[in-house]
Design a protein around this motif. Sequence first.
Motif, PDB file in Angstrom:
ATOM      1  N   TRP A  12       0.807  -1.216   0.000  1.00 12.95           N
ATOM      2  CA  TRP A  12       0.000   0.000   0.000  1.00 12.95           C
ATOM      3  C   TRP A  12       0.848   1.278   0.000  1.00 12.95           C
ATOM      4  CZ3 TRP A  12      -4.387   1.733  -1.461  1.00 12.95           C
ATOM      5  CH2 TRP A  12      -4.911   2.920  -0.954  1.00 12.95           C
ATOM      6  N   PRO A  13       1.956   1.360   0.744  1.00 13.38           N
ATOM      7  CA  PRO A  13       2.759   2.601   0.691  1.00 13.38           C
ATOM      8  C   PRO A  13       3.294   2.918  -0.707  1.00 13.38           C
ATOM      9  CG  PRO A  13       3.379   1.273   2.594  1.00 13.38           C
ATOM     10  CD  PRO A  13       2.485   0.425   1.748  1.00 13.38           C
ATOM     11  N   TYR A  14       3.285   1.941  -1.588  1.00 16.43           N
ATOM     12  CA  TYR A  14       3.832   2.144  -2.936  1.00 16.43           C
ATOM     13  C   TYR A  14       2.721   2.102  -3.983  1.00 16.43           C
ATOM     14  CZ  TYR A  14       7.590   0.672   0.095  1.00 16.43           C
ATOM     15  OH  TYR A  14       8.448   0.548   1.165  1.00 16.43           O
ATOM     16  N   ARG A  15       1.535   2.563  -3.571  1.00 16.96           N
ATOM     17  CA  ARG A  15       0.366   2.491  -4.456  1.00 16.96           C
ATOM     18  C   ARG A  15       0.534   3.373  -5.689  1.00 16.96           C
ATOM     19  NH1 ARG A  15      -0.540   4.729   0.355  1.00 16.96           N
ATOM     20  NH2 ARG A  15      -1.231   6.889   0.544  1.00 16.96           N
ATOM     21  N   GLY A  16       1.334   4.432  -5.595  1.00 11.82           N
ATOM     22  CA  GLY A  16       1.580   5.266  -6.769  1.00 11.82           C
ATOM     23  C   GLY A  16       2.220   4.474  -7.892  1.00 11.82           C
ATOM     24  N   LEU A  19      -0.392   2.164  -9.407  1.00 10.05           N
ATOM     25  CA  LEU A  19      -1.287   2.847 -10.353  1.00 10.05           C
ATOM     26  C   LEU A  19      -0.584   3.075 -11.691  1.00 10.05           C
ATOM     27  CD1 LEU A  19      -3.024   5.453  -7.997  1.00 10.05           C
ATOM     28  CD2 LEU A  19      -4.065   3.455  -9.087  1.00 10.05           C
ATOM     29  N   ALA A  20       0.704   3.445 -11.619  1.00 15.56           N
ATOM     30  CA  ALA A  20       1.457   3.627 -12.864  1.00 15.56           C
ATOM     31  C   ALA A  20       1.561   2.313 -13.631  1.00 15.56           C
ATOM     32  CB  ALA A  20       2.848   4.179 -12.557  1.00 15.56           C
ATOM     33  N   SER A  21       1.768   1.202 -12.900  1.00 18.02           N
ATOM     34  CA  SER A  21       1.846  -0.108 -13.568  1.00 18.02           C
ATOM     35  C   SER A  21       0.496  -0.485 -14.177  1.00 18.02           C
ATOM     36  CB  SER A  21       2.306  -1.179 -12.577  1.00 18.02           C
ATOM     37  OG  SER A  21       1.291  -1.495 -11.643  1.00 18.02           O
ATOM     38  N   LEU A  22      -0.602  -0.098 -13.511  1.00 22.05           N
ATOM     39  CA  LEU A  22      -1.931  -0.375 -14.056  1.00 22.05           C
ATOM     40  C   LEU A  22      -2.148   0.393 -15.356  1.00 22.05           C
ATOM     41  CD1 LEU A  22      -4.726  -1.647 -13.807  1.00 22.05           C
ATOM     42  CD2 LEU A  22      -5.410   0.297 -12.388  1.00 22.05           C
ATOM     43  N   ALA A 163       8.757  -3.650 -14.577  1.00 22.42           N
ATOM     44  CA  ALA A 163       9.719  -2.999 -13.686  1.00 22.42           C
ATOM     45  C   ALA A 163       9.024  -2.373 -12.483  1.00 22.42           C
ATOM     46  CB  ALA A 163      10.502  -1.934 -14.452  1.00 22.42           C
ATOM     47  N   LEU A 164       7.895  -1.724 -12.711  1.00 21.51           N
ATOM     48  CA  LEU A 164       7.164  -1.092 -11.607  1.00 21.51           C
ATOM     49  C   LEU A 164       6.644  -2.137 -10.631  1.00 21.51           C
ATOM     50  CD1 LEU A 164       5.224   1.617 -13.633  1.00 21.51           C
ATOM     51  CD2 LEU A 164       6.916   2.061 -11.843  1.00 21.51           C
ATOM     52  N   VAL A 165       6.065  -3.213 -11.168  1.00 25.34           N
ATOM     53  CA  VAL A 165       5.561  -4.284 -10.288  1.00 25.34           C
ATOM     54  C   VAL A 165       6.711  -4.910  -9.507  1.00 25.34           C
ATOM     55  CG1 VAL A 165       4.551  -6.598 -10.284  1.00 25.34           C
ATOM     56  CG2 VAL A 165       3.506  -4.784 -11.640  1.00 25.34           C
ATOM     57  N   GLY A 166       7.846  -5.161 -10.194  1.00 28.52           N
ATOM     58  CA  GLY A 166       8.994  -5.739  -9.501  1.00 28.52           C
ATOM     59  C   GLY A 166       9.495  -4.850  -8.381  1.00 28.52           C
ATOM     60  N   SER A 167       9.539  -3.532  -8.612  1.00 26.41           N
ATOM     61  CA  SER A 167      10.008  -2.631  -7.563  1.00 26.41           C
ATOM     62  C   SER A 167       9.053  -2.609  -6.379  1.00 26.41           C
ATOM     63  CB  SER A 167      10.180  -1.217  -8.127  1.00 26.41           C
ATOM     64  OG  SER A 167       8.929  -0.650  -8.493  1.00 26.41           O
ATOM     65  N   VAL A 168       7.742  -2.622  -6.650  1.00 23.94           N
ATOM     66  CA  VAL A 168       6.757  -2.637  -5.557  1.00 23.94           C
ATOM     67  C   VAL A 168       6.894  -3.908  -4.727  1.00 23.94           C
ATOM     68  CG1 VAL A 168       4.293  -2.793  -5.042  1.00 23.94           C
ATOM     69  CG2 VAL A 168       5.110  -1.116  -6.690  1.00 23.94           C
ATOM     70  N   LEU A 222      -1.875 -11.262 -13.240  1.00 25.80           N
ATOM     71  CA  LEU A 222      -3.294 -11.215 -12.897  1.00 25.80           C
ATOM     72  C   LEU A 222      -3.929  -9.892 -13.303  1.00 25.80           C
ATOM     73  CD1 LEU A 222      -5.410 -13.023 -11.636  1.00 25.80           C
ATOM     74  CD2 LEU A 222      -4.986 -11.929  -9.435  1.00 25.80           C
ATOM     75  N   VAL A 223      -3.120  -8.866 -13.527  1.00 23.85           N
ATOM     76  CA  VAL A 223      -3.633  -7.584 -14.022  1.00 23.85           C
ATOM     77  C   VAL A 223      -3.494  -7.501 -15.542  1.00 23.85           C
ATOM     78  CG1 VAL A 223      -3.289  -5.092 -13.998  1.00 23.85           C
ATOM     79  CG2 VAL A 223      -3.206  -6.368 -11.854  1.00 23.85           C
ATOM     80  N   ALA A 224      -2.298  -7.807 -16.048  1.00 23.61           N
ATOM     81  CA  ALA A 224      -2.017  -7.588 -17.467  1.00 23.61           C
ATOM     82  C   ALA A 224      -2.766  -8.572 -18.368  1.00 23.61           C
ATOM     83  CB  ALA A 224      -0.516  -7.686 -17.716  1.00 23.61           C
TER      84      ALA A 224
END
Length: 673
Positions: A12-16, A19-22, A163-168, A222-224
Motif C-alpha cells: 500500500w505505501p507504494y500504491r503510486g 497505479l502507474a503499472s496499471l 519494472a514497476l511491479v517488480g520494484s513494488v 493477474l492484471v495484465a
Amino acid sequence: MRNFLRAVRFTWPYRGRLLASLFCALAVALLWGANFTAIYPVLKVLTRDTNLQTWIDNEIRHKEADIERLQDLIERRSRELQRIETQPPSRSRERRLAEITRDLAKDESDLANARWMLGWLQTIRLYIYKFCPEDRFETLVNLLVIVVIAVAVKGVFDFAQEALVGSVVQLALLDLRNRLYDNVLRLDVTQFTEDGTHELMARFTNDMESLAGGLKTLFGKLVAEPLKALSCVFFACMISWRLTLLFLLLVPIAVFTMSKVGSYMKRAGRRMLESMSQLYKVFQETFLAIKIVKAFAMEGRKRLHLYKASRDYYRRGMRLVMLEALSGPVMEWLAVVAVAGALLGGSYLVLRNQTHIWGMRMTADPLEPESLLALYALLAAIADPVRKLSSVYNKLQSGAAAADRIFCYLDRRPRVVSPFPGRLLRQHRKNIVFRDICFSYHPGRPVLTNITFEIQFGEVIAIVGRNGSGKTTLAGLLPRFYDPDHGAILIDGIDHRQFTLRSLRRQIGVVPQETLLFDDTIRNNITVGLRHVPQELVEEAARRAYAHDFIVQLKDGYDTRIGEMGQMLSGGQRQRIALARAILLNPSILILDEFTSASDPESETLLHKALREFVRNRTTIIITHRLSTLELADRIIVLEHGRVEAIGTHAELVQRCPLYQRLFERQLQRQVA
C-alpha cells in the motif's frame, strides 16, 4: 488466503507505482488487441482487387442501402400495424399484432445498428482518405509499419509495467522482512529453540521468494493478462458479440478447473516449503559442526541425511511440478475447444451466407471471410492470456502457503515483555533476592524448584552442580532471557519484571560458555550494543581484559575482521574479547557462564587476573566447575536436580555438603591427572 492478503497490504505505501503499472498494463492491453485488428485491413488489401478507398466507399453505399431498405420496411410495418389496430378485436388480430410488433422492434434495432455502423464507416473513411495511399502495396507497407511501431510501443509499456511491479514487490518484501526480523528479535530465547533456527532461515529466504512470486503474479499477470483478454473480447464483439459469447461459454468451466487444481497446489506448496526447512537443517548442522563431522568421519552419515531430505523435497516438489504441468495443457485444450466452436459457427455463417444458427441471430449481416479470420485471430489472441493465467492460481496458492508460514512467526508474541510504562534500572547498589523460583521449559517437567537465596551487592557468587542441574537456566532468569513460572527476582527490593528490558540488560554483563563473536572487526565486536565509543575506551577495555597485546599484533589491529564466529582467533583470545566487551559495558551485575572452558592455562591465568580487578564493586555470578575459578567466589551455591542443595563458603561446603565434596574430589583428580 487471509495471510496472503495481509502481505498485499505491505504494498500500500507504494500504491503510486502500482497505479502507474496499471496504466502501463492498460496501454499494453489496448495495443495487444489493436494489433490483431490490423489483420482485417491487411486481408482486405491482399484478397480484394480494390484499394481501401474503393472498399470503404462500397461499404458505405451498401450500408446506406441497408438503412434505406430498413426504413422502408419499418414504414410498411408501421402502416400495417395501424391498419390491424383498426380491425375489430379477435384472437387472430391479437396474434398478428404481436408478430408485427416483434418484427418492428427487431427492424428498429437493426436500423440503429446499421446507423451506428455507418457512423463508424464514415469516420474510418476520413482517416483512410487522409493517411492511406491509393496504391495497394504502399497501403500494406504503411499498415505493417504501424503494426511494428505499435508492437515496439507495447514493449516499452510492457517493460515499464514489469519494472514497476517488480520494484513494488521488492520494496514490500523489504518492509515485511524487516518487520519479521524485528519481531523475531523480540522473541524470548526459548522460542528460538522450539522450531530451530533452520525454520527461521527458511522463512527469511525460500518462503520470502515464494511470496515474492505470488505478489509478482498478482500485480503482474493477474492484471495484465485479463486486460489483454478483455481488449481482444472488446474488438471481437465489434465483429460479432454473439459468436464471442459462444467462445466465452467455457470460461466458468476453466475457472472451476483451476480452483480445484489450486487447492491441491496450496497443500503441495506448503509441504514443499516444510521439506526445504529440513534441507536447511541438514546444511546448518553440517556446516556449523564441520570439525566434528570430519573428526568422526561422519561424511557418509551426513550424505545419507541429505539424500533422505533431498528425496523428500524432490518427491514433494515433483507433485507441485506435475500439478503446474497439468494446468497448462488443460487450459490450452479448453481454449482450443472454445476457438474451434466459435470458428465452426462463424464458418457456417460465411459458407452458407447466413445470419442465424439454430434460429438464433449471430450477426446483423452475413459475415465476410476477412471478418471471420479477424475474429478467429482475436479469439486466438484471447487464448494466449488465458493460457498464461493457468499458472496464476498456482503461483498465488504457493505464495499463500509461504505467507502462512511467514505470518506464523510474525504473529508470535514474546512471553517476556518489557513493561510499559516501566521503571529504569540505573544502577544496582543493594542486593539481589531469588524468592521461591520455579521454572520449566515444558509443562510438567520442572527445571528449577523453590530456589531461594540472596546476593549482597559486590558479592561474588559461584554456582556449581552436575550437568543438567539448572545452573545456566538459573543465571538466565536474571537478564530475563525467560521468566520464572512462579516466584520473583528482586533487584534492590523491586521485582525485576518491573524494569524495562533495555535498562535491565544494560546493567547486566554476560560472558557465555560458548563465546559468540560476529564476522566483523574486533572493535565492533567489543563495542557491540554501544554507539560512538571513543577508541581510547575500547583499548582500555581490551587492556583490562589482557587482549590489547595480541590485537595490535594482528594485521589491521582493531580493524581486523575475525571471520565467522571469530574462527580466526583462538578460544582463549575469543574469551578475552568477550570479557573486554563486558568490561566496556561496565555493568553493575556480571554473569560468567563457564567462561574459561575453552582457555589454555596461560589464557585462564590472564582471565582470572583481569577478573580479580573487574569484579570489584559489582555483583558477580559465576557458573563453573574449576577450582581455580572458585577461589574468586565469596560464597558457593550447590544445585542438584533444580534445587538448592547447600550454600556456603568453600571450607563450609567441604565440611557439610556430600555432593560438593564429590564434585571437589573429582576436580582434584582431574588436576592430578
